[in-house]
Design a protein around this motif. Sequence first.
Motif, mmCIF file in Angstrom:
data_model
loop_
_atom_site.group_PDB
_atom_site.id
_atom_site.type_symbol
_atom_site.label_atom_id
_atom_site.label_comp_id
_atom_site.label_asym_id
_atom_site.label_seq_id
_atom_site.Cartn_x
_atom_site.Cartn_y
_atom_site.Cartn_z
ATOM 1 N N GLU A 60 0.834 -1.201 0.000
ATOM 2 C CA GLU A 60 0.000 0.000 0.000
ATOM 3 C C GLU A 60 0.873 1.256 0.000
ATOM 4 O OE1 GLU A 60 -3.110 0.138 2.950
ATOM 5 O OE2 GLU A 60 -3.268 -2.053 2.988
ATOM 6 N N LEU A 61 1.914 1.244 0.832
ATOM 7 C CA LEU A 61 2.828 2.388 0.884
ATOM 8 C C LEU A 61 3.504 2.605 -0.467
ATOM 9 C CD1 LEU A 61 4.595 1.731 4.329
ATOM 10 C CD2 LEU A 61 2.727 3.330 3.866
ATOM 11 N N ALA A 62 3.988 1.517 -1.062
ATOM 12 C CA ALA A 62 4.690 1.627 -2.339
ATOM 13 C C ALA A 62 3.746 2.038 -3.468
ATOM 14 C CB ALA A 62 5.380 0.306 -2.666
ATOM 15 N N ASP A 63 2.514 1.544 -3.442
ATOM 16 C CA ASP A 63 1.534 1.946 -4.462
ATOM 17 C C ASP A 63 1.279 3.448 -4.406
ATOM 18 O OD1 ASP A 63 1.211 -0.635 -5.396
ATOM 19 O OD2 ASP A 63 -0.643 -1.014 -4.274
ATOM 20 N N ALA A 64 1.096 3.959 -3.183
ATOM 21 C CA ALA A 64 0.791 5.381 -3.017
ATOM 22 C C ALA A 64 1.975 6.253 -3.424
ATOM 23 C CB ALA A 64 0.397 5.660 -1.569
ATOM 24 N N SER A 65 3.179 5.863 -3.001
ATOM 25 C CA SER A 65 4.359 6.659 -3.343
ATOM 26 C C SER A 65 4.629 6.602 -4.840
ATOM 27 C CB SER A 65 5.576 6.172 -2.558
ATOM 28 O OG SER A 65 5.901 4.838 -2.871
ATOM 29 N N ARG A 66 4.446 5.438 -5.449
ATOM 30 C CA ARG A 66 4.689 5.298 -6.887
ATOM 31 C C ARG A 66 3.760 6.208 -7.690
ATOM 32 N NH1 ARG A 66 4.282 -0.440 -10.061
ATOM 33 N NH2 ARG A 66 6.185 -0.883 -8.864
ATOM 34 N N ALA A 67 2.488 6.238 -7.318
ATOM 35 C CA ALA A 67 1.526 7.062 -8.054
ATOM 36 C C ALA A 67 1.908 8.539 -8.002
ATOM 37 C CB ALA A 67 0.123 6.851 -7.489
ATOM 38 N N LEU A 68 2.323 9.002 -6.827
ATOM 39 C CA LEU A 68 2.701 10.405 -6.691
ATOM 40 C C LEU A 68 3.966 10.711 -7.490
ATOM 41 C CD1 LEU A 68 2.394 13.197 -5.518
ATOM 42 C CD2 LEU A 68 3.405 12.376 -3.374
ATOM 43 N N ILE A 69 4.956 9.838 -7.400
ATOM 44 C CA ILE A 69 6.212 10.070 -8.113
ATOM 45 C C ILE A 69 5.995 10.061 -9.624
ATOM 46 C CG2 ILE A 69 8.463 9.050 -8.648
ATOM 47 C CD1 ILE A 69 8.541 8.119 -5.685
ATOM 48 N N ARG A 70 5.230 9.107 -10.122
ATOM 49 C CA ARG A 70 4.997 9.026 -11.568
ATOM 50 C C ARG A 70 4.285 10.270 -12.095
ATOM 51 N NH1 ARG A 70 5.454 4.276 -14.367
ATOM 52 N NH2 ARG A 70 3.657 4.787 -15.673
ATOM 53 N N SER A 71 3.440 10.868 -11.263
ATOM 54 C CA SER A 71 2.723 12.070 -11.703
ATOM 55 C C SER A 71 3.638 13.285 -11.801
ATOM 56 C CB SER A 71 1.571 12.374 -10.741
ATOM 57 O OG SER A 71 2.049 12.872 -9.500
ATOM 58 N N ARG A 72 4.831 13.209 -11.175
ATOM 59 C CA ARG A 72 5.757 14.347 -11.162
ATOM 60 C C ARG A 72 6.986 14.128 -12.046
ATOM 61 N NH1 ARG A 72 4.578 16.845 -6.231
ATOM 62 N NH2 ARG A 72 2.314 16.735 -5.974
ATOM 63 N N PHE A 73 7.137 12.928 -12.581
ATOM 64 C CA PHE A 73 8.364 12.593 -13.305
ATOM 65 C C PHE A 73 8.461 13.372 -14.613
ATOM 66 C CE2 PHE A 73 10.824 9.479 -16.014
ATOM 67 C CZ PHE A 73 12.036 9.677 -15.377
ATOM 68 N N ARG A 74 9.647 13.933 -14.856
ATOM 69 C CA ARG A 74 9.953 14.727 -16.051
ATOM 70 C C ARG A 74 9.014 15.922 -16.222
ATOM 71 N NH1 ARG A 74 11.620 9.890 -20.370
ATOM 72 N NH2 ARG A 74 13.540 9.295 -19.273
ATOM 73 N N LYS A 75 8.607 16.471 -15.093
ATOM 74 C CA LYS A 75 7.838 17.709 -15.082
ATOM 75 C C LYS A 75 8.732 18.820 -14.522
ATOM 76 C CE LYS A 75 4.066 15.560 -16.354
ATOM 77 N NZ LYS A 75 3.000 15.229 -15.388
#
Length: 309
Positions: A60-75
């Motif tokens: 659950e922790l990794a799912d939540a962190s992954r979603a946030l990071i992917r939304s910010r990548f290369r922005k």
Amino acid sequence: MAADAGPFAPHQCMARQGSVTQIPTHTPAMRGRTSRTRNIQMTVSTGAQTAQEFVDFSHELADASRALIRSRFRKQIDVEMKPDDTPVTPTDLEVETLIRDMIADRYPTHGVIGEEHPDSAAGAECVWVIDPIDGTRSFIAGRPVFGTLIALAIGEVPVLGVVDIPITQERWVGATGHSTRLNGEVARTRQCAAMSDAILLATSPEYLGEDAAQPFARIAGESRFNIYDAGTQGYGLVASGHADIMIAARYGIVDYLAAVPVIEGAGGAVRAWDGSRLNLHSGDRIVAVGDAARLPEALALLAQNDAEG
């Protein structure tokens, strides 16, 4: 997955509802932290937590962190430099806050040691150790080899580790008594007959530092070839049998503790350079081997060069 004896035994991390206890908090020296002992009050809750419950929660922790990071990548992203001259972004801070909030909501008596925020109840029986973005420079530069590291230590010993690579969507999860898995499939290290056959991974030379350069050069000279700046993904590559040794220096526990259950659950070994097992108070030099048979040779090379240096 049933609860195991040992670090995951049901009696760990349980106490009576509403009781208040004084817990000595020992914060390890790392990345600017200094050892200290203090008393804190914490209200402990009922019930025992099983191995499967912790593993499920780590996802659950990794799912939540992954979603946030992917939304910010290369922005477009703001970058600041910390006192230790390493970069930090708002995403680092937000991801760690997100993970901390989830832990506090689910397990209010557990401690947390993180890369970006002050320690919380670091002397608790159960302590989560997190690096929200391990490899912030790669994240800033748009390189997809950075990751999120999540570990759970019980009695100061790492018993659960997650190495999550958000962009490639690879996730290695290791837990004491169970096989490490990569995206649900069992991961295994590979045999390495001799040091001359080994693929060696390492942090960048600037992170190794001058005092670690000679020990590293000795092992690099014995290996088949070496790759610098392997990144967080390097732990997973050792666990999955694509590389054989990983060496790091000037690391804090947030940078490596999650790798211990991951690599050891795949058949390898992770130790400090002096050969000791790793815990919340370990130092800043670690060596990971996929084939445990290579560990004595690696440690001997490191010790020999430490003595010469």
